[in-house]
Every structure is written in structure tokens, then in C-alpha cells.
Design an enzyme around this catalytic site. Structure first.
Site, short mmCIF file in Angstrom:
data_model
loop_
_atom_site.label_atom_id
_atom_site.label_comp_id
_atom_site.label_asym_id
_atom_site.label_seq_id
_atom_site.Cartn_x
_atom_site.Cartn_y
_atom_site.Cartn_z
N SER A 1 0.85 -1.18 0.00
CA SER A 1 0.00 0.00 0.00
C SER A 1 0.89 1.24 0.00
O SER A 1 2.05 1.18 0.46
CB SER A 1 -0.89 0.01 1.25
OG SER A 1 -1.58 1.25 1.39
N TYR B 1 -1.97 0.53 10.72
CA TYR B 1 -1.98 0.04 9.35
C TYR B 1 -0.69 0.40 8.63
O TYR B 1 -0.11 -0.44 7.91
CB TYR B 1 -3.18 0.63 8.61
CG TYR B 1 -3.35 0.11 7.20
CD1 TYR B 1 -3.50 -1.25 6.95
CD2 TYR B 1 -3.37 0.99 6.12
CE1 TYR B 1 -3.66 -1.72 5.65
CE2 TYR B 1 -3.53 0.52 4.82
CZ TYR B 1 -3.67 -0.83 4.60
OH TYR B 1 -3.83 -1.30 3.31
#
Length: 246
Positions: free
Chosen positions: A130, A143
Site C-alpha cells: 500500500s 496500518y
């Protein structure tokens, strides 16, 4: 027959990637916890559904057994974001779940399937990271830490396998609108999930990532796409997103 494993294949990027790889001629092993969904998709694309929890060593061992002695492509897509609290209010269990699936799970699947990838003579691993694995932002520490982990595991694995016939790659998407990602992150709060994409006319969609992954693994065996960062045109950076207001 060329074969591929896609984890997290029950929805979103995983399901789209399974479809695209099947269209490119791969027999796809669909690995996910929701067996009913992957059974349906396997029937659609002529693949094989294997109920898998990537955080369980026993479950991953069963996946490796189902795949057999050789494997051409592994797409480590299983992942997720849980919660958006600042560090001062972080829920330990949310952080633990994110590390378990985005890092430990990725390691366990890779470790179990690596012998089959080597045996193929031209294996390819694509880890779905990501842009959160590159940039920090408020409310995202759990995250971003996990996805930084995904990135570093990928880089380390490439160094460790430099003399083996296996390519090691990462795709790092930015804003991708899928049915479930934001809903899961915000614990089912549809309003918060919708706000992520509000005003963005054309975020990426799962099929965009699937297309890119398929391109990566179908390059000649001597070509390694170390990392591919992919964003919608509207997203110049994590904090710089063009939104159209009424």
C-alpha cells in the site's frame, strides 16, 4: 498448466486478480476464509477453492498440500486495516490483527509455497502492499506500520532469493474503492466509509490493480518489477486528493 495462488480471493482486489489471472491462462487456487464465496468464484473461472486462514500455520500447510509440488505465481493479497484511532487511543487487538494478517500471514504463506515456486523454475511472488507502507498519516499508525512491514519483508525476501529462480515484487496501491475495505476499517460504519471516497470522481477500482498484477507476473522471467506504486490521477499524495464538491 501454469498455476497461481491468490490469497484474500473472496472479494475486492483478490477476486478481481483471480479473474484476471484465469483470463490470462492460469489455473488459480483461490485462498480465503469465506469458503462459500471462493467456491462460487472458482466455479465461474474454473479454479480451485481452498478455505484458508493465512494466520493459521495448519491452514496454510493445507493450502500448500492442495497446490502441490510446483507453483508459478503467488499473489499475497490477504490484508486489511482495522480502526483509525490515534496511537494514544489505539486498540491493541486491532494492531495485533493487522500485523498478523499483513505480515505474519504473508510470511507463512510465502514460506509454505516457496519450495513449489522454486521448483517451477520461474516463480513469481507479488505482495500487495500500500502507499500506506511509504507514508505516515494521522490515525493510521497501526496500518502504516503493518504495510511498512509488508514492504520490508518483500525487500528482504528479494535479497535472500537473489540466486533463486523466483521474482519478488510488490504493488502498492493508493486510493482503491472496493466493496469492503473501508467498511471493515470503520467497523461497518457506512457513512465513514463513504467519506473516504466522497468527491473523488474516479478512484482506482479492484480491476485496475488486477490488471497491473497480471502485467507484472507476465513479464519475461528475467524482468523483476521491484515495486509498482499505483494511484488514481486524483490522488497526488496521501493528503493531496482532488475532490469535486457540489
Amino acid at each position: 498448466m501454469t498455476t497461481a495462488v491468490v490469497t484474500g480471493a473472496s472479494s475486492g482486489i483478490g477476486a478481481a486478480t483471480a479473474r484476471r489471472l484465469a483470463g490470462a491462462g492460469y489455473h488459480v487456487f483461490l485462498a480465503a476464509r469465506r469458503h462459500d464465496r471462493i467456491e462460487e468464484l472458482a466455479a465461474e473461472i474454473g479454479g480451485t477453492a481452498v478455505a484458508t486462514d493465512v494466520t493459521s500455520e495448519e491452514s496454510v500447510a493445507a493450502l500448500a498440500e492442495a497446490v502441490g509440488p510446483t507453483l508459478d505465481v503467488l499473489v499475497n493479497n490477504a490484508g486489511g486495516a482495522f480502526g483509525s484511532s490515534p496511537v494514544s487511543e489505539a486498540a491493541t487487538e486491532d494492531w495485533r490483527r493487522m500485523y498478523e494478517v499483513n505480515v505474519i500471514g504473508l510470511m507463512q504463506v510465502t514460506r509454505a509455497l516457496l519450495p513449489a515456486l522454486v521448483a517451477s523454475g520461474a516463480g513469481a511472488i507479488v505482495n500487495v502492499g500500500s502507499t500506506a507502507g511509504r507514508v505516515a498519516y494521522e490515525g493510521g499508525a497501526g496500518y502504516t506500520a503493518a504495510k511498512h512491514g509488508t514492504k520490508v519483508v518483500t525487500e528482504t525476501l528479494r535479497l535472500e532469493l537473489f540466486d533463486q529462480p523466483v521474482r519478488v515484487m510488490e504493488i502498492a496501491p493508493g486510493m482503491v474503492r472496493t466493496d469492503e475495505f473501508a467498511l471493515v476499517r470503520f467497523d461497518g460504519d457506512a457513512e465513514k466509509a463513504a467519506a473516504v471516497y466522497r468527491g473523488v470522481a474516479e478512484p482506482l477500482v479492484a480491476e485496475d490493480i488486477a490488471d497491473a498484477v497480471t502485467w507484472m507476473v507476465t513479464r519475461p522471467a528475467h524482468v523483476n518489477i521491484d515495486e509498482l506504486v499505483i494511484r488514481p490521477r486524483a490522488q497526488a499524495a496521501q493528503h493531496k486528493v482532488h475532490r469535486v464538491t457540489d
